[in-house]
Design an enzyme around this catalytic site. Structure first.
Site, PDB file in Angstrom:
ATOM      1  N   LEU A  47       0.839  -1.204   0.000  1.00  0.00           N
ATOM      2  CA  LEU A  47       0.000   0.000   0.000  1.00  0.00           C
ATOM      3  C   LEU A  47       0.869   1.247   0.000  1.00  0.00           C
ATOM      4  O   LEU A  47       1.826   1.339   0.759  1.00  0.00           O
ATOM      5  CB  LEU A  47      -0.858   0.042   1.270  1.00  0.00           C
ATOM      6  N   CYS A  54       8.588   3.527   5.234  1.00  0.00           N
ATOM      7  CA  CYS A  54       8.858   2.203   4.664  1.00  0.00           C
ATOM      8  C   CYS A  54      10.202   2.089   3.953  1.00  0.00           C
ATOM      9  O   CYS A  54      11.028   1.261   4.332  1.00  0.00           O
ATOM     10  CB  CYS A  54       7.741   1.837   3.701  1.00  0.00           C
TER      11      CYS A  54
HETATM   12  C1  UGA Z   1       5.909   2.456  -0.265  1.00  0.00           C
HETATM   13  C2  UGA Z   1       5.583   1.521  -1.444  1.00  0.00           C
HETATM   14  O1  UGA Z   1       5.343   2.289  -2.626  1.00  0.00           O
HETATM   15  C3  UGA Z   1       4.366   0.648  -1.130  1.00  0.00           C
HETATM   16  O2  UGA Z   1       4.161  -0.270  -2.194  1.00  0.00           O
HETATM   17  C4  UGA Z   1       4.622  -0.113   0.169  1.00  0.00           C
HETATM   18  O3  UGA Z   1       3.511  -0.884   0.553  1.00  0.00           O
HETATM   19  C5  UGA Z   1       4.909   0.883   1.282  1.00  0.00           C
HETATM   20  O4  UGA Z   1       6.059   1.668   0.922  1.00  0.00           O
HETATM   21  C6  UGA Z   1       5.168   0.095   2.532  1.00  0.00           C
HETATM   22  O5  UGA Z   1       6.153  -0.644   2.583  1.00  0.00           O
HETATM   23  O6  UGA Z   1       4.327   0.127   3.430  1.00  0.00           O
HETATM   24  P1  UGA Z   1       4.987   4.815   0.601  1.00  0.00           P
HETATM   25  O7  UGA Z   1       6.008   4.745   1.682  1.00  0.00           O
HETATM   26  O8  UGA Z   1       3.611   5.236   0.934  1.00  0.00           O
HETATM   27  O9  UGA Z   1       4.828   3.382  -0.128  1.00  0.00           O
HETATM   28  O10 UGA Z   1       5.553   5.842  -0.429  1.00  0.00           O
HETATM   29  P2  UGA Z   1       5.881   5.908  -2.003  1.00  0.00           P
HETATM   30  O11 UGA Z   1       4.760   6.524  -2.735  1.00  0.00           O
HETATM   31  O12 UGA Z   1       6.366   4.608  -2.491  1.00  0.00           O
HETATM   32  O13 UGA Z   1       7.085   6.945  -1.958  1.00  0.00           O
HETATM   33  C7  UGA Z   1       8.276   6.671  -1.208  1.00  0.00           C
HETATM   34  C8  UGA Z   1       9.256   7.807  -1.311  1.00  0.00           C
HETATM   35  O14 UGA Z   1       9.794   7.891  -2.628  1.00  0.00           O
HETATM   36  C9  UGA Z   1       8.614   9.185  -1.050  1.00  0.00           C
HETATM   37  O15 UGA Z   1       9.523   9.954  -0.284  1.00  0.00           O
HETATM   38  C10 UGA Z   1       8.422   9.766  -2.424  1.00  0.00           C
HETATM   39  O16 UGA Z   1       8.414  11.174  -2.451  1.00  0.00           O
HETATM   40  C11 UGA Z   1       9.635   9.203  -3.145  1.00  0.00           C
HETATM   41  N1  UGA Z   1       9.446   9.119  -4.613  1.00  0.00           N
HETATM   42  C12 UGA Z   1       8.584   8.230  -5.143  1.00  0.00           C
HETATM   43  C13 UGA Z   1      10.186   9.970  -5.435  1.00  0.00           C
HETATM   44  O17 UGA Z   1      10.983  10.811  -4.960  1.00  0.00           O
HETATM   45  N2  UGA Z   1      10.020   9.857  -6.789  1.00  0.00           N
HETATM   46  C14 UGA Z   1       9.187   8.967  -7.356  1.00  0.00           C
HETATM   47  O18 UGA Z   1       9.097   8.928  -8.611  1.00  0.00           O
HETATM   48  C15 UGA Z   1       8.414   8.144  -6.523  1.00  0.00           C
END
Ligand code: UGA
Length: 448
Positions: free
Chosen positions: A152, A262
């Site tokens: 998620l 995460c």
């Molecule tokens: C992440 C995973 O995407 C989920 O699939 C997983 O279930 C979750 O961790 C978990 O282990 O519980 P989340 O932590 O909500 O989800 O956040 P993401 O949307 O994945 O983003 C993570 C980080 O990467 C954020 O700081 C975001 O800003 C950064 N990010 C993401 C970028 O800098 N660029 C991108 O293109 C995508």
């Protein structure tokens, strides 16, 4: 329809409870925190997650979701017990499993018949086996363990639960697998693929999924730094990469670094498992280090651009680790604020949702503003650290008038650089800035 107890009413527990009720089950959310349970029973949802409150309220009114501190009753009534408690990082990077063990002990004590025990919490390889051994030792009931990691995303969690790309079910017990296939049948009927495997494979799969995504982000951030140095545009490179079907466009947006509850925690835990298994995961370790350095360089770049940060005022837009959440855990925005303050800057911060959570960490080291324009007042520079939608449509002319200086550091690349320049501001982006100088020898193709 199954009777399901979900132990833990944190982020994952609440989303799982809502999702499982939506799939037609009777759900009881259990927590040892009486204040939290009282709040939930009063209709107050302790986290911000789009869509969650509506589902919980809907099913609470029909009693398909209940909340209680009475673990004994909830477990004895349940066919399936989900463990969805926290597994925070310990000092050495390993995961703290004390809450998982405590939940398993409660299940063993209160199991009055066979039940499926589902590990939803993110746990290191081998946890399901050791929890299974523990349950067999402490209870005579058949309590097989299924590893069912969650994928998620915060801000999209309800939607991700109900329309997942996949469901991973790890277990060696046929009865438990069949029970879980029944729970997720409505999703399978909508075409969702189920991956069945052993507990160990499912446990590792979760960490590897996050590690791969984090690697994509760290990779594009590193390329963004290179783009800054050679005046290339990372946005175009991301677009071109994304058009290659083998790569996919997701997770190629450069930013101030990855954060949240995460990615950093899970990468540290995976690296720890690698070291413990004598298989050092060099790439994973390097991704963590790249991310740390990348987060630090925002303040460094500003210091260079402004000729020092001491006594300077910096407006900071965003404190949450990403948009659409109030979560500030390991947020790059918090790291940026801390580093700016450490280098002597005054920080004026605004976040539409996360200021309260941020203030627990940053306390009074920064000023908390009522909106983005207040944050820009008298600022020598303005940093966009979180990609909230409202930051995409700022009145840049008004911002320019309110600011003392001209630098807009758009770490999320929300703006077209020309639009910012037209408002009289100096644009700094992540991998598409115009302040870089191409080192002569690269431009000339020299080798030494
Ligand atoms: C992440 C995973 O995407 C989920 O699939 C997983 O279930 C979750 O961790 C978990 O282990 O519980 P989340 O932590 O909500 O989800 O956040 P993401 O949307 O994945 O983003 C993570 C980080 O990467 C954020 O700081 C975001 O800003 C950064 N990010 C993401 C970028 O800098 N660029 C991108 O293109 C995508």
């Amino acid at each position: 329809m199954k009777n399901i107890a979900v132990i833990g009413t944190g982020y994952v527990g609440l989303v799982a409870s809502a999702g499982l009720a939506e799939l037609g089950n009777d759900v009881t959310g259990v927590d040892i925190d009486a204040k939290r349970i009282n709040a939930l029973n009063d209709g107050r949802i302790p986290i911000y997650e789009p869509g969650l409150e509506a589902i919980i309220e809907n099913y609470r009114s029909t009693a398909r979701i209940r909340f209680t501190t009475d673990a004994a009753l909830a477990i004895s009534e349940a066919d399936i017990v989900y463990i969805a408690v926290g597994t925070p990082s310990l000092g050495d990077g390993s995961a703290d499993l004390s809450a998982v063990r405590a939940a398993a002990a409660t299940i063993a004590t209160n199991a009055n018949r066979a039940k499926v025990v589902v590990l939803k919490s993110t746990v290191p390889v081998g946890t399901a086996e050791s929890i299974g051994d523990f349950l067999r030792l402490r209870s005579e009931r058949h309590l097989p363990v299924v590893s069912n990691p969650e994928f998620l995303r915060e801000g999209h969690a309800v939607q991700d639960f109900l329309s997942p790309d996949k469901i991973v079910l790890g277990t060696s017990d046929d009865w438990a697998r069949e029970m879980m296939l029944e729970v997720y049948r409505p999703l399978v009927e909508r075409g969702v693929r189920i991956v069945t495997c052993t507990n160990e494979t499912a446990e590792l799969c979760k960490y590897v999924n996050n590690a791969f995504l984090a690697t994509k982000v760290a990779f594009i951030n590193e390329i963004a730094d290179l783009c800054n140095a050679v005046r290339a545009d990372v946005a175009v490179i991301s677009e071109a990469l994304g058009l290659d079907k083998r790569i996919s466009p997701a997770f190629l947006n450069p930013g101030p670094g990855f954060g949240g509850s995460c990615f950093p925690k899970d990468l540290r835990a995976l690296a720890y498992v690698g070291r413990a298994a004598n298989v050092p995961l060099r790439l994973v370790e390097e991704v963590l280090e790249e991310n740390r350095q990348h987060m630090m360089q925002v303040a460094g770049t500003l210091e260079r651009m402004l000729g020092g940060l001491s006594g300077r005022t910096v407006g900071l837009l965003g404190l949450a680790f990403k948009a659409d959440t109030d979560d500030v855990r390991e947020s790059p925005a918090i790291a940026i604020a801390t580093e700016l303050v450490r280098r002597g800057a005054r920080v004026r911060a605004f976040d539409p949702r996360a200021s309260e959570n941020a203030s627990v960490i940053l306390r009074d080291t920064v000023a908390y503003c009522g909106d983005e324009y207040q944050a820009a007042e008298d600022a020598d520079a303005l940093v966009i650290a979180t990609e909230w939608d409202r930051f995409r449509t700022l009145d840049l002319n008004r911002i320019r008038q309110l600011m003392k200086g001209t630098h807009l550091y758009d770490t999320r690349n929300l703006y077209a650089p020309d639009a910012v320049r037209q408002a009289g501001l100096t644009y700094l982006g992540m991998g598409r800035s115009d302040f870089a100088v191409i080192p002569r020898k690269i431009a000339m193709g020299a080798t030494s």
